[in-house]
Design an enzyme around this catalytic site. Structure first.
Site, PDB file in Angstrom:
ATOM      1  N   ARG A   1      56.371  23.148  45.016  1.00 28.50           N
ATOM      2  CA  ARG A   1      55.296  24.127  45.148  1.00 28.50           C
ATOM      3  C   ARG A   1      54.441  24.170  43.888  1.00 28.50           C
ATOM      4  O   ARG A   1      53.214  24.294  43.957  1.00 28.50           O
ATOM      5  CB  ARG A   1      55.862  25.518  45.436  1.00 28.50           C
ATOM      6  CG  ARG A   1      54.768  26.579  45.607  1.00 28.50           C
ATOM      7  CD  ARG A   1      55.315  27.999  45.533  1.00 28.50           C
ATOM      8  NE  ARG A   1      54.239  28.990  45.629  1.00 28.50           N
ATOM      9  CZ  ARG A   1      53.537  29.438  44.599  1.00 28.50           C
ATOM     10  NH1 ARG A   1      53.766  28.957  43.379  1.00 28.50           N
ATOM     11  NH2 ARG A   1      52.585  30.346  44.778  1.00 28.50           N
TER      12      ARG A   1
ATOM     13  N   TYR B   1      64.877  16.818  50.849  1.00 34.31           N
ATOM     14  CA  TYR B   1      63.808  15.806  50.855  1.00 34.31           C
ATOM     15  C   TYR B   1      63.362  15.545  49.419  1.00 34.31           C
ATOM     16  O   TYR B   1      63.555  16.373  48.530  1.00 34.31           O
ATOM     17  CB  TYR B   1      62.626  16.271  51.718  1.00 34.31           C
ATOM     18  CG  TYR B   1      62.139  17.673  51.465  1.00 34.31           C
ATOM     19  CD1 TYR B   1      61.278  17.966  50.408  1.00 34.31           C
ATOM     20  CD2 TYR B   1      62.520  18.716  52.291  1.00 34.31           C
ATOM     21  CE1 TYR B   1      60.817  19.258  50.192  1.00 34.31           C
ATOM     22  CE2 TYR B   1      62.075  20.013  52.077  1.00 34.31           C
ATOM     23  CZ  TYR B   1      61.216  20.267  51.031  1.00 34.31           C
ATOM     24  OH  TYR B   1      60.767  21.547  50.818  1.00 34.31           O
TER      25      TYR B   1
ATOM     26  N   ASP C   1      50.214  34.104  53.683  1.00 32.37           N
ATOM     27  CA  ASP C   1      51.331  35.006  53.983  1.00 32.37           C
ATOM     28  C   ASP C   1      50.908  36.467  54.110  1.00 32.37           C
ATOM     29  O   ASP C   1      51.601  37.251  54.759  1.00 32.37           O
ATOM     30  CB  ASP C   1      52.406  34.905  52.882  1.00 32.37           C
ATOM     31  CG  ASP C   1      53.342  33.721  53.097  1.00 32.37           C
ATOM     32  OD1 ASP C   1      53.077  32.898  53.993  1.00 32.37           O
ATOM     33  OD2 ASP C   1      54.346  33.619  52.357  1.00 32.37           O
TER      34      ASP C   1
HETATM   35  C1  FAD Z   1      62.662  28.843  51.588  1.00 29.88           C
HETATM   36  C2  FAD Z   1      61.202  28.601  51.867  1.00 29.88           C
HETATM   37  C3  FAD Z   1      60.782  27.312  52.208  1.00 29.88           C
HETATM   38  C4  FAD Z   1      59.431  27.077  52.505  1.00 29.88           C
HETATM   39  N1  FAD Z   1      59.054  25.805  52.883  1.00 29.88           N
HETATM   40  C5  FAD Z   1      57.780  25.571  53.241  1.00 29.88           C
HETATM   41  C6  FAD Z   1      57.370  24.259  53.628  1.00 29.88           C
HETATM   42  O1  FAD Z   1      58.169  23.323  53.651  1.00 29.88           O
HETATM   43  N2  FAD Z   1      56.056  24.046  53.976  1.00 29.88           N
HETATM   44  C7  FAD Z   1      55.136  25.079  53.961  1.00 29.88           C
HETATM   45  O2  FAD Z   1      53.957  24.823  54.300  1.00 29.88           O
HETATM   46  N3  FAD Z   1      55.498  26.322  53.605  1.00 29.88           N
HETATM   47  C8  FAD Z   1      56.786  26.608  53.245  1.00 29.88           C
HETATM   48  N4  FAD Z   1      57.152  27.855  52.850  1.00 29.88           N
HETATM   49  C9  FAD Z   1      56.157  28.955  52.900  1.00 29.88           C
HETATM   50  C10 FAD Z   1      55.228  28.958  51.703  1.00 29.88           C
HETATM   51  O3  FAD Z   1      55.955  28.976  50.490  1.00 29.88           O
HETATM   52  C11 FAD Z   1      54.332  30.192  51.786  1.00 29.88           C
HETATM   53  O4  FAD Z   1      53.835  30.331  53.103  1.00 29.88           O
HETATM   54  C12 FAD Z   1      53.148  30.060  50.849  1.00 29.88           C
HETATM   55  O5  FAD Z   1      53.577  29.947  49.515  1.00 29.88           O
HETATM   56  C13 FAD Z   1      52.228  31.280  51.002  1.00 29.88           C
HETATM   57  O6  FAD Z   1      51.196  31.210  50.052  1.00 29.88           O
HETATM   58  P1  FAD Z   1      50.329  32.523  49.753  1.00 29.88           P
HETATM   59  O7  FAD Z   1      49.349  32.109  48.726  1.00 29.88           O
HETATM   60  O8  FAD Z   1      49.839  33.115  51.013  1.00 29.88           O
HETATM   61  O9  FAD Z   1      51.368  33.571  49.143  1.00 29.88           O
HETATM   62  P2  FAD Z   1      52.151  33.512  47.772  1.00 29.88           P
HETATM   63  O10 FAD Z   1      52.547  32.121  47.440  1.00 29.88           O
HETATM   64  O11 FAD Z   1      53.231  34.541  47.872  1.00 29.88           O
HETATM   65  O12 FAD Z   1      51.088  33.975  46.685  1.00 29.88           O
HETATM   66  C14 FAD Z   1      50.673  35.305  46.580  1.00 29.88           C
HETATM   67  C15 FAD Z   1      50.108  35.495  45.185  1.00 29.88           C
HETATM   68  O13 FAD Z   1      49.531  36.795  45.108  1.00 29.88           O
HETATM   69  C16 FAD Z   1      49.945  37.422  43.920  1.00 29.88           C
HETATM   70  N5  FAD Z   1      49.889  38.873  44.177  1.00 29.88           N
HETATM   71  C17 FAD Z   1      50.716  39.604  44.959  1.00 29.88           C
HETATM   72  N6  FAD Z   1      50.332  40.893  44.988  1.00 29.88           N
HETATM   73  C18 FAD Z   1      49.216  40.970  44.207  1.00 29.88           C
HETATM   74  C19 FAD Z   1      48.350  42.032  43.865  1.00 29.88           C
HETATM   75  N7  FAD Z   1      48.552  43.285  44.331  1.00 29.88           N
HETATM   76  N8  FAD Z   1      47.305  41.790  43.024  1.00 29.88           N
HETATM   77  C20 FAD Z   1      47.093  40.515  42.545  1.00 29.88           C
HETATM   78  N9  FAD Z   1      47.902  39.477  42.847  1.00 29.88           N
HETATM   79  C21 FAD Z   1      48.937  39.694  43.686  1.00 29.88           C
HETATM   80  C22 FAD Z   1      51.342  36.877  43.664  1.00 29.88           C
HETATM   81  O14 FAD Z   1      51.702  37.010  42.310  1.00 29.88           O
HETATM   82  C23 FAD Z   1      51.169  35.432  44.092  1.00 29.88           C
HETATM   83  O15 FAD Z   1      50.702  34.610  43.046  1.00 29.88           O
HETATM   84  C24 FAD Z   1      58.487  28.130  52.486  1.00 29.88           C
HETATM   85  C25 FAD Z   1      58.902  29.412  52.116  1.00 29.88           C
HETATM   86  C26 FAD Z   1      60.235  29.661  51.801  1.00 29.88           C
HETATM   87  C27 FAD Z   1      60.646  31.038  51.406  1.00 29.88           C
END
Ligand code: FAD
Length: 415
Positions: free
Chosen positions: A106, A216, A300
């Site tokens: 990641r 992997y 997410d």
């Molecule tokens: C075990 C596991 C395995 C996974 N494997 C895969 C995979 O193989 N392939 C795949 O596509 N996905 C996979 N995922 C899912 C993937 O990791 C997430 O869907 C993805 O990281 C979501 O990205 P995001 O930017 O939406 O959220 P996040 O990565 O959670 O980023 C959110 C960001 O917002 C910040 N934030 C939060 N609240 C605030 C606030 N109030 N103010 C300012 N900043 C804030 C946080 O600090 C963070 O940096 C996996 C997840 C898990 C748990």
């Protein structure tokens, strides 16, 4: 004068969103709560749909410099060890879906998106240590307040703040994510430390009653990412920093029960486990849960899912790419409520479908008794047809496809 777009969260979704906007000339301010950007998370699989987004953004060289490109997915029984399914990836994924299947850390995906936005300083401002606590939508702007009391105004706001999204809570109500009752153990092991059979360039998924494990290659094959999902809950007072590797390994061994020697060998080679309780939300029920007015959710924040289809980050990339496509052909300043309405209409059903399928996969992976027997029979009979999700890997669907070439528009183009 126009204000920038505010993006809450600088994870995969936030940086991808900022990049997609920047590529259409839209200025954004990314507000990330973390004071520094560190090595968060573990491995990720990226299906051809997600790789297509990165390729469209010109990031293939950067991806090749850090990812692995497995030749196959092998599905095995976690107890007896026999193969129960197989899917060719590599050249076959390219031929079938027009893009390759990648696996990476990641932090590497985050790093390549970060580098891309840092190349566009006029369009993207990144603010660290900036935690959004509330927002207020006005007729022609959105105002948000940070934890330090500072207020910022933007033409619109995109909530990319993940599973525990503040933006979501402010828009849709304070409803915490739901606990799945599953725990994920994640770790990395140096490939060179494994027996040759485990150094193959492939994804292996081990399915057993109430558990599954996946491993992997990442970092161009130098490391193997290992994740094991078991049923269980963390105690309310569980302190993730208070646990030793030995305690996690012992818990995992207990939860695993009887397993084939090869799987045990991989797990015993992991020098350091981290443990996460998995949460998700029910699939989106309508477009308004993804965006309305001047506020949109992405990744997410909008559609957290169980990781059993390996598509959470991929859907965040697809969301961002879709926004970019909708902005591409506009004339003048974007009318954000209209753009967000189109974005939500276009994205929500696909995101909901992927959320639902991710949950269903968990049930199938963890099956025992007759369901386990039926799963193994179906995989033996249907083989790749069952594992190869063309509707998914052929994406993302394009909200603004180029008009097909006809004799008339071909003539227009050349005159
Ligand atoms: C075990 C596991 C395995 C996974 N494997 C895969 C995979 O193989 N392939 C795949 O596509 N996905 C996979 N995922 C899912 C993937 O990791 C997430 O869907 C993805 O990281 C979501 O990205 P995001 O930017 O939406 O959220 P996040 O990565 O959670 O980023 C959110 C960001 O917002 C910040 N934030 C939060 N609240 C605030 C606030 N109030 N103010 C300012 N900043 C804030 C946080 O600090 C963070 O940096 C996996 C997840 C898990 C748990």
């Amino acid at each position: 004068m126009r204000s920038p777009i505010l993006i809450a969260g600088g994870g995969i979704g936030g940086l991808a969103g900022a990049l997609a906007l920047a590529r259409t000339g839209v200025h954004s301010v990314v507000l990330e709560q973390a004071p520094v950007l560190g090595e968060v998370g573990a491995g990720l699989q990226l299906g051809p749909n997600a790789v297509r987004v990165l390729a469209d953004w010109g990031l293939m060289d950067a991806l090749q410099a850090c990812a692995a490109f497995p030749e196959a997915l092998q599905v095995r029984d976690a107890q007896a060890g026999q193969q129960i399914g197989h899917l060719r990836l590599g050249a076959m994924a390219l031929a079938r879906h027009g893009q390759v299947y990648a696996t990476l850390h990641r932090a590497d995906l985050h790093g390549l998106l970060l580098q891309a936005v840092q190349h566009m300083p006029a369009e993207v401002s990144l603010r660290l240590g900036a935690r959004l606590v509330s927002l207020d939508e006005e007729a022609d702007a959105v105002q948000c307040t940070l934890e330090n009391g500072e207020t910022l105004r933007g033409d619109a706001l995109i909530g990319c703040d993940g599973l525990w999204s503040r933006v979501r809570a402010q828009r849709l109500g304070e409803q915490p994510p739901r606990a799945t009752g599953h725990l994920a153990y994640r770790g990395l092991v140096r490939t060179a430390d494994l027996p040759p059979a485990l150094q193959a360039n492939r994804i292996t998924a081990w399915l057993g009653p109430r558990l599954h494990a996946v491993h992997y290659p990442v970092k161009q094959g130098e490391w193997l990412n290992v994740v094991v999902v078991v049923h269980g809950k963390l105690a309310p007072d569980d302190d993730p920093h208070g646990w030793t590797h030995e305690a996690h390994a012992a818990d995992l061994k207990r939860a695993l029960g009887p397993a084939c020697a090869e799987l045990i060998g991989v797990l015993e080679a992991v020098p350091d486990w981290s443990r996460w309780a998995l949460n998700d939300r029910a699939p989106l029920r309508g477009a308004e849960e993804q965006a309305s007015g001047r506020v949109a959710l992405l990744g997410d924040a909008a559609h957290p899912m169980r990781p059993y289809l390996a598509q959470g980050a991929a859907m965040a990339l697809e969301d961002a790419w879709t926004l970019g496509r909708l902005l591409r052909d506009r004339r003048g300043s974007p009318d954000w409520p209209t753009v967000f309405a189109q974005y939500a209409d276009f994205r929500w059903t696909r995101n909901a479908q992927v959320q639902a399928l991710s949950t269903r996969n968990g049930t199938i992976f963890h099956a025992s008794g007759p369901l386990r027997w039926a799963r193994n029979r179906a995989m033996a009979l249907l083989g790749e047809r069952l594992l190869d999700n063309s509707w998914l890997y052929g994406g993302p669907p394009d909200p603004a496809p180029a008009a097909p070439e006809t004799p008339l528009n071909r003539k227009r183009k050349t005159t």
